[in-house]
Every structure is written in structure tokens, then in C-alpha cells.
Design a protein around this motif. Sequence first.
Motif, short mmCIF file in Angstrom:
data_model
loop_
_atom_site.label_atom_id
_atom_site.label_comp_id
_atom_site.label_asym_id
_atom_site.label_seq_id
_atom_site.Cartn_x
_atom_site.Cartn_y
_atom_site.Cartn_z
N GLY A 69 -63.81 20.90 -20.15
CA GLY A 69 -64.56 22.06 -18.83
C GLY A 69 -63.42 22.38 -18.14
N SER A 70 -64.01 23.58 -16.92
CA SER A 70 -63.28 24.24 -16.25
C SER A 70 -63.68 24.25 -14.79
CB SER A 70 -62.96 25.82 -15.88
OG SER A 70 -62.50 25.53 -17.58
N MET A 71 -61.65 23.76 -13.70
CA MET A 71 -62.72 23.21 -12.33
C MET A 71 -61.48 24.24 -11.69
SD MET A 71 -62.42 19.23 -11.65
CE MET A 71 -61.14 19.23 -10.92
N GLN A 72 -61.66 24.10 -10.56
CA GLN A 72 -61.08 24.85 -8.75
C GLN A 72 -60.10 23.46 -8.60
OE1 GLN A 72 -62.95 28.57 -8.46
NE2 GLN A 72 -61.11 30.25 -9.42
N ASP A 73 -59.01 23.91 -8.08
CA ASP A 73 -58.99 23.41 -6.76
C ASP A 73 -58.13 23.74 -6.11
OD1 ASP A 73 -59.13 20.35 -5.52
OD2 ASP A 73 -57.70 19.47 -6.74
N VAL A 74 -57.52 23.04 -4.71
CA VAL A 74 -56.64 23.43 -4.33
C VAL A 74 -55.54 22.14 -4.17
CG1 VAL A 74 -56.37 23.29 -1.31
CG2 VAL A 74 -57.97 24.85 -2.53
N GLU A 75 -54.42 21.86 -4.23
CA GLU A 75 -53.91 20.87 -4.41
C GLU A 75 -53.04 20.06 -3.15
OE1 GLU A 75 -53.84 19.94 -6.98
OE2 GLU A 75 -55.12 21.52 -8.83
N VAL A 76 -52.74 18.89 -3.47
CA VAL A 76 -51.70 18.39 -2.51
C VAL A 76 -50.38 17.85 -3.28
CG1 VAL A 76 -53.86 17.11 -1.53
CG2 VAL A 76 -52.57 15.98 -3.20
N ASP A 77 -48.92 17.76 -2.74
CA ASP A 77 -47.97 17.09 -3.16
C ASP A 77 -48.75 15.98 -4.40
OD1 ASP A 77 -46.45 18.50 -1.89
OD2 ASP A 77 -46.40 17.97 -0.18
N GLU A 78 -47.81 16.53 -5.60
CA GLU A 78 -47.99 15.63 -6.46
C GLU A 78 -46.97 15.67 -7.22
OE1 GLU A 78 -51.32 15.02 -9.99
OE2 GLU A 78 -51.56 15.83 -8.04
N ILE A 79 -46.64 14.78 -8.70
CA ILE A 79 -45.81 14.66 -9.84
C ILE A 79 -46.73 13.67 -10.55
CG2 ILE A 79 -43.98 14.45 -11.12
CD1 ILE A 79 -42.25 14.53 -8.52
N PHE A 80 -46.96 14.46 -12.08
CA PHE A 80 -48.09 13.90 -13.19
C PHE A 80 -46.97 14.02 -14.10
CE2 PHE A 80 -49.92 18.23 -12.86
CZ PHE A 80 -49.96 18.14 -14.10
N VAL A 81 -47.40 13.22 -14.87
CA VAL A 81 -46.53 13.50 -16.59
C VAL A 81 -48.86 12.74 -17.58
CG1 VAL A 81 -46.14 11.82 -18.32
CG2 VAL A 81 -44.98 12.13 -15.91
N VAL A 82 -48.35 14.01 -18.01
CA VAL A 82 -50.11 13.91 -19.00
C VAL A 82 -49.48 12.46 -20.23
CG1 VAL A 82 -51.13 15.26 -20.31
CG2 VAL A 82 -50.40 16.68 -18.40
N THR A 113 -48.99 29.73 -15.62
CA THR A 113 -50.04 29.33 -16.37
C THR A 113 -49.03 27.76 -17.06
OG1 THR A 113 -51.43 30.97 -16.91
CG2 THR A 113 -51.83 28.67 -18.71
N ALA A 114 -50.04 26.49 -17.29
CA ALA A 114 -48.85 25.83 -17.42
C ALA A 114 -49.57 25.20 -19.00
CB ALA A 114 -48.34 24.80 -16.80
N GLU A 115 -49.14 24.66 -19.82
CA GLU A 115 -50.14 24.03 -21.30
C GLU A 115 -50.63 23.10 -20.56
OE1 GLU A 115 -51.29 25.06 -23.63
OE2 GLU A 115 -52.08 27.08 -22.83
N LEU A 116 -51.12 22.39 -20.52
CA LEU A 116 -50.68 20.77 -20.57
C LEU A 116 -50.90 19.48 -21.87
CD1 LEU A 116 -53.38 20.82 -17.64
CD2 LEU A 116 -50.30 20.80 -17.48
N LEU A 117 -50.07 18.77 -22.26
CA LEU A 117 -50.67 17.87 -23.88
C LEU A 117 -49.31 17.12 -23.68
CD1 LEU A 117 -48.01 19.11 -25.47
CD2 LEU A 117 -49.50 20.95 -25.68
N PRO A 118 -49.77 15.92 -24.09
CA PRO A 118 -49.44 14.65 -23.65
C PRO A 118 -47.66 14.76 -23.93
CG PRO A 118 -51.17 14.39 -25.31
CD PRO A 118 -50.56 15.94 -24.95
N GLY A 119 -46.89 14.35 -22.55
CA GLY A 119 -45.45 14.49 -22.40
C GLY A 119 -45.32 15.68 -21.03
N THR A 120 -46.15 15.85 -20.81
CA THR A 120 -46.27 17.70 -19.95
C THR A 120 -46.06 16.52 -18.42
OG1 THR A 120 -46.88 18.75 -21.59
CG2 THR A 120 -46.80 19.12 -18.61
N ILE A 121 -45.16 16.54 -17.97
CA ILE A 121 -44.47 16.70 -16.48
C ILE A 121 -44.50 18.30 -15.48
CG2 ILE A 121 -41.95 16.78 -16.72
CD1 ILE A 121 -41.90 13.93 -14.51
N MET A 122 -45.00 17.69 -14.66
CA MET A 122 -45.51 18.66 -13.79
C MET A 122 -45.70 18.49 -12.38
SD MET A 122 -48.22 21.74 -13.92
CE MET A 122 -48.60 23.20 -13.03
N ARG A 123 -44.79 19.68 -11.45
CA ARG A 123 -45.18 19.46 -10.07
C ARG A 123 -46.08 20.15 -9.82
NH1 ARG A 123 -40.50 19.70 -5.12
NH2 ARG A 123 -42.11 19.12 -3.50
N LEU A 124 -46.86 19.93 -8.35
CA LEU A 124 -48.25 20.95 -7.65
C LEU A 124 -47.75 20.41 -6.48
CD1 LEU A 124 -51.56 19.77 -9.07
CD2 LEU A 124 -50.14 21.67 -10.04
N GLU A 125 -47.96 21.75 -5.37
CA GLU A 125 -47.49 21.60 -4.19
C GLU A 125 -49.16 21.94 -3.51
OE1 GLU A 125 -44.67 23.89 -2.81
OE2 GLU A 125 -43.49 23.70 -4.65
#
Length: 131
Positions: free
Chosen positions: A59-72, A91-103
Motif C-alpha cells: 500500500g501507500s502512506m504519507q509521513d513526516v520524518e524524523v532523523d533516521e538511518i535504515f537498512v532494508v 524517489t528512492a527504490e527500496l529493496l534488500p540491502g538499500t541503506i537510506m538516511r532521512l532527515e
Amino acid sequence: MIPEPFPPLLGGQALLINKVPMEHQKPTDDVLTAGTTTAAVELGSLAGCEFGIWEMSLGSMQDVEVDEIFVVIAGHGRVLIEPFNGHPARTAELLPGTIMRLETGMRTTWTITEPLRKAYFTPRLTPESTP
């Protein structure tokens, strides 16, 4: 029903991240697709950061982020980041092994096509640091 807290991950303890049970609930964020759910399990803290596992159903959802680093860890989808701090939308593709930073303050739209599980690390929020 409120899920029981997951025991913190202790020094020397190993955990199969894809085997951790997750209890999904309707998120408090703006859901764009009916039936979209999320789940989170906090595993502990280290050096002022909390870490844990987060999962989203199809599905789809919207969010307002906090500082975060994640790994799919599992799944597939994409996240659209609206224009932020002078940067255009992207836009960033998310698949296993993706690391991403949000602010903090980023506005995002998550579109998940295969249930997504990620390991996240975020600063511990205190009343003084809550936006």
C-alpha cells in the motif's frame, strides 16, 4: 490489543531479524491505500540512538520524518521525498540491502509493492528534542 514490548537486544545476543514477530496496526500517518498497516519493534538503544525493526504492508502512506538511518532487510517499494532544504523531489527504490538516511521534517510518500521490513537507527527523542 497493545503488543508486549520486545526484550532489548543484549550484548553478545544474536537475532534473526526476519524471524522477529511483528504485530501490524493501522498507522497514525496519512494512509493512502485502505488496509495499509505498519508494525514496529524497538530492540534497544546505543550511544543515544534507538534501534529496532519497522515493517509496512502493501500500500501507500504519507509521513513526516524524523532523523533516521535504515537498512532494508526484505521487501520492495519506493519512497518519494518532496522538495526539501533546496533539493528537488526525488524517489528512492527500496529493496534488500538499500541503506537510506532521512532527515527531520522531510515529507515522504511510501509505496510498498512487497511487504517491507527495515532495521532503523534514530536519535532518542526527549521532550526537548521533539519537533
